[in-house]
Design a protein around this motif. Structure first.
Motif, short mmCIF file in Angstrom:
data_model
loop_
_atom_site.label_atom_id
_atom_site.label_comp_id
_atom_site.label_asym_id
_atom_site.label_seq_id
_atom_site.Cartn_x
_atom_site.Cartn_y
_atom_site.Cartn_z
N MET A 171 27.16 41.17 48.65
CA MET A 171 28.57 40.94 48.96
C MET A 171 28.88 41.05 50.44
O MET A 171 29.74 40.34 50.96
CB MET A 171 29.42 41.91 48.17
N HIS A 172 28.19 41.91 51.15
CA HIS A 172 28.46 42.10 52.57
C HIS A 172 28.25 40.83 53.39
O HIS A 172 28.77 40.70 54.49
CB HIS A 172 27.59 43.24 53.13
N ARG B 132 38.64 37.46 49.78
CA ARG B 132 39.70 37.97 48.91
C ARG B 132 39.21 38.13 47.46
O ARG B 132 39.38 39.20 46.88
CB ARG B 132 40.93 37.06 48.97
N PRO B 133 38.57 37.12 46.86
CA PRO B 133 38.08 37.32 45.49
C PRO B 133 37.02 38.42 45.37
O PRO B 133 36.96 39.11 44.35
CB PRO B 133 37.49 35.97 45.09
N MET B 134 36.21 38.61 46.41
CA MET B 134 35.21 39.67 46.37
C MET B 134 35.89 41.03 46.32
O MET B 134 35.50 41.91 45.54
CB MET B 134 34.28 39.60 47.59
N ALA B 135 36.92 41.20 47.14
CA ALA B 135 37.66 42.47 47.13
C ALA B 135 38.35 42.69 45.78
O ALA B 135 38.40 43.81 45.28
CB ALA B 135 38.67 42.49 48.27
N LYS B 136 38.85 41.61 45.20
CA LYS B 136 39.54 41.73 43.90
C LYS B 136 38.54 42.08 42.80
O LYS B 136 38.84 42.90 41.93
CB LYS B 136 40.28 40.42 43.57
N GLU C 121 31.40 50.84 51.02
CA GLU C 121 31.07 50.29 52.32
C GLU C 121 31.81 48.97 52.57
O GLU C 121 32.39 48.77 53.64
CB GLU C 121 29.56 50.07 52.42
N ASN C 122 31.80 48.08 51.58
CA ASN C 122 32.49 46.81 51.74
C ASN C 122 33.99 47.01 51.90
O ASN C 122 34.62 46.37 52.75
CB ASN C 122 32.20 45.88 50.56
N CYS C 123 34.57 47.88 51.10
CA CYS C 123 36.01 48.12 51.19
C CYS C 123 36.40 48.68 52.55
O CYS C 123 37.39 48.23 53.14
CB CYS C 123 36.48 49.05 50.06
N PHE C 124 35.64 49.63 53.06
CA PHE C 124 35.95 50.15 54.40
C PHE C 124 35.77 49.06 55.46
O PHE C 124 36.56 48.96 56.40
CB PHE C 124 35.13 51.39 54.73
N ASP C 125 34.75 48.22 55.30
CA ASP C 125 34.57 47.11 56.25
C ASP C 125 35.78 46.18 56.22
O ASP C 125 36.28 45.77 57.28
CB ASP C 125 33.30 46.31 55.94
N TRP C 126 36.27 45.85 55.03
CA TRP C 126 37.44 44.97 54.92
C TRP C 126 38.68 45.64 55.51
O TRP C 126 39.54 44.98 56.07
CB TRP C 126 37.68 44.54 53.49
N LYS D 266 42.58 39.40 56.13
CA LYS D 266 43.95 39.18 55.69
C LYS D 266 44.41 40.37 54.84
O LYS D 266 43.62 41.24 54.50
CB LYS D 266 44.04 37.87 54.91
N ILE D 267 45.69 40.38 54.48
CA ILE D 267 46.27 41.51 53.76
C ILE D 267 45.65 41.71 52.37
O ILE D 267 45.42 42.84 51.96
CB ILE D 267 47.82 41.40 53.66
N ALA D 268 45.38 40.64 51.63
CA ALA D 268 44.91 40.81 50.25
C ALA D 268 43.63 41.63 50.14
O ALA D 268 43.58 42.60 49.37
CB ALA D 268 44.76 39.46 49.56
N PRO D 269 42.57 41.31 50.89
CA PRO D 269 41.37 42.14 50.77
C PRO D 269 41.63 43.60 51.17
O PRO D 269 41.07 44.51 50.57
CB PRO D 269 40.37 41.49 51.73
N LYS D 270 42.49 43.79 52.15
CA LYS D 270 42.82 45.15 52.57
C LYS D 270 43.57 45.88 51.44
O LYS D 270 43.29 47.04 51.16
CB LYS D 270 43.66 45.13 53.85
N ALA D 271 44.51 45.20 50.81
CA ALA D 271 45.29 45.82 49.74
C ALA D 271 44.40 46.18 48.55
O ALA D 271 44.51 47.29 48.01
CB ALA D 271 46.41 44.88 49.30
N TYR D 272 43.55 45.28 48.16
CA TYR D 272 42.63 45.57 47.04
C TYR D 272 41.69 46.71 47.42
O TYR D 272 41.38 47.57 46.59
CB TYR D 272 41.82 44.33 46.65
N SER D 273 41.24 46.71 48.67
CA SER D 273 40.34 47.76 49.14
C SER D 273 41.02 49.12 49.16
O SER D 273 40.41 50.13 48.78
CB SER D 273 39.82 47.43 50.54
N MET D 274 42.29 49.16 49.59
CA MET D 274 43.04 50.42 49.59
C MET D 274 43.05 51.03 48.20
O MET D 274 42.82 52.24 48.05
CB MET D 274 44.50 50.19 49.99
#
Length: 187
Positions: A78-79, A88-92, A122-127, A133-141
């Protein structure tokens, strides 16, 4: 259907909900297509990569257990995904997996190893820290908030990032960040 035939079919996948559902149903009903979808998704410099990511996300939403056999490979690769429409879909998908894990979905709990959770972290912190964009950050949060229940160090790091980036981000980021910060402080 071969990988190349599926690749051509992905030309017809778009953001329309009905369209993605039709292709997701095709993949759910033909699980042998899932590894091919992942192969195309991991052609990370190809625009069809994003279409495969949309499709995999929709499959995960409709039937998360269908993608579980791919989870190890998906998370370990995924990285490499970097195109905005594919991130975005990866974060979701990560959020779907983590939410199921913390809702005590035994099948997901049996599949997600500590290493896989580390890859999601690791991926979520990277995003969160990269220019996404906001969506990957929101899903990661949300994923990181849930994972912070088992990893003591995550919440303090997440709070630092949210507070540091708060003023520079969009109103969507700020709304989600306020929500997550409130939940962290409540605990």
């Amino acid at each position: 259907m071969t990988t190349e035939e599926l690749y051509k079919e992905l030309s017809y996948v778009n953001h329309s909900r009905d369209n993605r559902k039709r292709y997701a149903d095709l993949v759910i009903n033909n699980p042998d297509l899932l590894p091919k979808v992942l192969d195309i998704l991991l052609r990370v410099d190809d625009k069809h990569s994003a279409r495969a990511a949309w499709l995999l996300e929709f499959v995960a939403r409709e039937n998360l257990h269908a993608i579980l056999p791919l989870t190890e490979r998906l998370l370990s690769e995924m990285h490499r995904v970097h195109l905005d429409p594919a991130v975005r879909p990866m974060a979701k998908i990560c959020e779907y997996l983590i939410e199921a894990y913390y809702k005590d979905d035994e099948t997901v709990k049996n599949v997600l190893t500590a290493k896989m959770k580390d890859q999601i972290i690791e991926n979520c912190f990277d995003w969160m820290i990269n220019d996404e964009k906001i969506a990957p950050k929101a899903y990661s949060m949300n994923s990181l908030y849930l994972l912070g229940q088992d990893y003591d160090w995550i919440h303090p790091e997440l709070v630092l990032i949210l507070e540091r980036d708060f003023q520079m981000q969009s109103s969507g980021f700020k709304a989600r960040a306020r929500h997550i910060l409130k939940k962290i402080k409540k605990n």
